[in-house]
Design an enzyme around this catalytic site. Structure first.
Site, PDB file in Angstrom:
ATOM      1  N   CYS A   1       0.877  -1.160  -0.132  1.00  0.00           N
ATOM      2  CA  CYS A   1      -0.029  -0.098   0.017  1.00  0.00           C
ATOM      3  C   CYS A   1       0.887   0.968  -0.143  1.00  0.00           C
ATOM      4  O   CYS A   1       0.434   2.245  -0.370  1.00  0.00           O
ATOM      5  CB  CYS A   1      -1.235  -0.137   0.829  1.00  0.00           C
ATOM      6  SG  CYS A   1      -0.007   0.281   3.125  1.00  0.00           S
TER       7      CYS A   1
ATOM      8  N   THR B   1      -2.169  -0.179  16.513  1.00  0.00           N
ATOM      9  CA  THR B   1      -1.625   0.887  17.716  1.00  0.00           C
ATOM     10  C   THR B   1      -1.271   2.241  16.733  1.00  0.00           C
ATOM     11  O   THR B   1      -1.022   3.376  16.103  1.00  0.00           O
ATOM     12  CB  THR B   1      -0.994   0.628  18.405  1.00  0.00           C
ATOM     13  OG1 THR B   1       0.397   0.160  18.150  1.00  0.00           O
ATOM     14  CG2 THR B   1      -1.888   0.261  19.180  1.00  0.00           C
ATOM     15  N   GLY B   2       0.054   1.283  15.356  1.00  0.00           N
ATOM     16  CA  GLY B   2       0.632   2.239  14.321  1.00  0.00           C
ATOM     17  C   GLY B   2      -0.966   1.601  13.325  1.00  0.00           C
ATOM     18  O   GLY B   2      -1.120   1.428  12.581  1.00  0.00           O
TER      19      GLY B   2
ATOM     20  N   ILE C   1      -0.555   2.099   9.162  1.00  0.00           N
ATOM     21  CA  ILE C   1       0.460   1.085   8.843  1.00  0.00           C
ATOM     22  C   ILE C   1      -0.465   0.898   7.564  1.00  0.00           C
ATOM     23  O   ILE C   1       0.474   0.145   6.633  1.00  0.00           O
ATOM     24  CB  ILE C   1       1.200  -0.419   9.137  1.00  0.00           C
ATOM     25  CG1 ILE C   1      -0.890  -1.367   9.781  1.00  0.00           C
ATOM     26  CG2 ILE C   1       1.031  -0.546  10.782  1.00  0.00           C
ATOM     27  CD1 ILE C   1      -0.599  -2.543  10.247  1.00  0.00           C
ATOM     28  N   HIS C   2      -0.968   1.926   7.068  1.00  0.00           N
ATOM     29  CA  HIS C   2      -1.979   1.558   6.061  1.00  0.00           C
ATOM     30  C   HIS C   2      -1.879   3.121   5.017  1.00  0.00           C
ATOM     31  O   HIS C   2      -2.375   3.945   5.837  1.00  0.00           O
ATOM     32  CB  HIS C   2      -3.068   1.672   6.260  1.00  0.00           C
ATOM     33  CG  HIS C   2      -3.557   0.905   4.846  1.00  0.00           C
ATOM     34  ND1 HIS C   2      -3.143   0.589   3.590  1.00  0.00           N
ATOM     35  CD2 HIS C   2      -5.260   1.478   4.053  1.00  0.00           C
ATOM     36  CE1 HIS C   2      -4.207   0.263   2.750  1.00  0.00           C
ATOM     37  NE2 HIS C   2      -5.036   1.027   2.911  1.00  0.00           N
TER      38      HIS C   2
ATOM     39  N   ASP D   1      -8.307   3.996  -2.868  1.00  0.00           N
ATOM     40  CA  ASP D   1      -7.494   3.156  -2.657  1.00  0.00           C
ATOM     41  C   ASP D   1      -6.613   2.249  -3.589  1.00  0.00           C
ATOM     42  O   ASP D   1      -7.711   1.023  -3.695  1.00  0.00           O
ATOM     43  CB  ASP D   1      -7.718   2.102  -0.591  1.00  0.00           C
ATOM     44  CG  ASP D   1      -7.124   1.214   0.080  1.00  0.00           C
ATOM     45  OD1 ASP D   1      -5.617   1.524  -0.591  1.00  0.00           O
ATOM     46  OD2 ASP D   1      -7.296   1.046   1.227  1.00  0.00           O
TER      47      ASP D   1
ATOM     48  N   TYR E   1       9.621  -0.804   9.530  1.00  0.00           N
ATOM     49  CA  TYR E   1       9.377  -1.835  10.733  1.00  0.00           C
ATOM     50  C   TYR E   1       8.851  -3.479   9.744  1.00  0.00           C
ATOM     51  O   TYR E   1       8.424  -4.708   9.904  1.00  0.00           O
ATOM     52  CB  TYR E   1       8.128  -1.669  11.476  1.00  0.00           C
ATOM     53  CG  TYR E   1       7.243  -2.158  12.260  1.00  0.00           C
ATOM     54  CD1 TYR E   1       8.291  -3.036  13.563  1.00  0.00           C
ATOM     55  CD2 TYR E   1       6.371  -2.681  12.318  1.00  0.00           C
ATOM     56  CE1 TYR E   1       7.347  -4.156  14.697  1.00  0.00           C
ATOM     57  CE2 TYR E   1       5.569  -3.670  12.873  1.00  0.00           C
ATOM     58  CZ  TYR E   1       6.049  -4.073  14.103  1.00  0.00           C
ATOM     59  OH  TYR E   1       5.850  -5.368  14.571  1.00  0.00           O
TER      60      TYR E   1
ATOM     61  N   SER F   1       7.384  -9.481  13.965  1.00  0.00           N
ATOM     62  CA  SER F   1       5.869 -10.411  14.018  1.00  0.00           C
ATOM     63  C   SER F   1       5.103  -9.756  13.213  1.00  0.00           C
ATOM     64  O   SER F   1       3.846 -10.376  13.418  1.00  0.00           O
ATOM     65  CB  SER F   1       5.554  -8.927  15.384  1.00  0.00           C
ATOM     66  OG  SER F   1       6.268  -7.962  15.416  1.00  0.00           O
TER      67      SER F   1
END
EC number: 2.3.1.5
Length: 290
Positions: free
Chosen positions: A68, A103-104, A106-107, A122, A208, A214
């Protein structure tokens, strides 16, 4: 970077003189059917780069896809260059096992404004969660598309994207309990706010996601490409094709396990990808559905 080369890469030949919803929809559909949602660089020993020049080289010149942060960055550049009023937004992806949003941030997704109306665009979620048309930014309205019914809901400044899915039929009984199958009829996808973002806001998360044990992206190699009636997905050695609404409000999903020799052919013939380095297919234990 050349907008004509981008349009040729996605196969878009129509006029782009009108900055309207029809043109926006057409560009989105051409991109998602030409540019795969994929993370193969990680599993070839290469980096997933956020720089626009590097993304352009990868997607347009080398006929690849990306995740993305890459494909929506490219789409942002293309839409802005064409003249659309486009804003980057940041999203928090829903985790079904954890039953919560990340929480991060990421998108990466986009907001496009046309004649005073806002749309979410998107091209980078892939699989059966991929929108085929821009979604009008209206809370609580069902927006039916070919893949499913999408719904946006706003609560206290946060927007939530959900989908209402069809039943699914898997003819090959060996895969009836595959961990790639989505169980939910009503599926939360991600949340976001309307705060404008820049690509720099995603740099630490980009690192990350491609290095952390993870991360689902290090756990599984995948490639996903929309078709006129469905979507192809390759996860590790497992190839699937989903045909949306093949009958009676049901999706048909066909599974096949590939050999190492078949993977190169499938990447070329189905996804139009020729890798420069050797892919090490991976199907780790992180949750990922098609």
């Amino acid at each position: 970077m050349d907008i004509e080369a981008y349009l040729e890469r996605i196969g878009y030949k129509k006029s782009r003189n009108k900055l309207d919803l029809e043109t926006l929809t057409d560009i989105l559909q051409h991109q998602i059917r030409a540019v795969p949602f994929e993370n193969l660089n990680i599993h070839c020993g290469d980096a997933m780069d956020l720089g626009l020049e590097a993304i352009f080289d990868q997607v347009v010149r080398r006929n690849r896809g990306g995740w993305c942060l890459q494909v929506n960055h490219l789409l942002y550049w293309a839409l802005t260059t064409i003249g659309f009023e486009t804003t980057m937004l940041g999203g928090y992806v829903y985790s079904t096992p954890a039953k919560k949003y990340s929480t991060g941030m990421i998108h990466l997704l986009l907001q496009v404004t046309i004649d005073g109306r806002n749309y979410i665009v998107d091209a980078g979620f892939g699989r059966s969660y991929q929108m085929w048309q821009p979604l009008e930014l209206i809370s609580g309205k069902d927006q039916p598309q070919v893949p499913c019914v999408f719904r946006l809901t706003e609560e206290n400044g946060f927007w939530y994207l959900d989908q209402i899915r069809r039943e699914q039929y898997i003819p090959n009984e060996e895969f009836l309990h595959s961990d790639l199958l989505e169980d939910s009829k009503y599926r939360k996808i991600y949340s976001f706010t309307l705060k404008p973002r820049t690509i720099e806001d995603f740099e630490s998360m980009n690192t990350y996601l491609q290095t952390s044990p993870s991360s689902v992206f290090t756990s599984k190699s995948f490639c996903s490409l929309q078709t006129p009636d469905g979507v192809h997905c390759l996860v590790g050695f497992t190839l699937t094709h989903r045909r949306f609404n093949y009958k009676d409000n049901t999706d048909l999903i066909e599974f096949k396990t590939l050999s190492e020799e078949e993977i190169e052919k499938v990447l070329k013939n189905i996804f139009n990808i020729s890798l420069q380095r050797k892919l090490v297919p991976k199907h780790g234990d992180r949750f990922f559905t098609i």
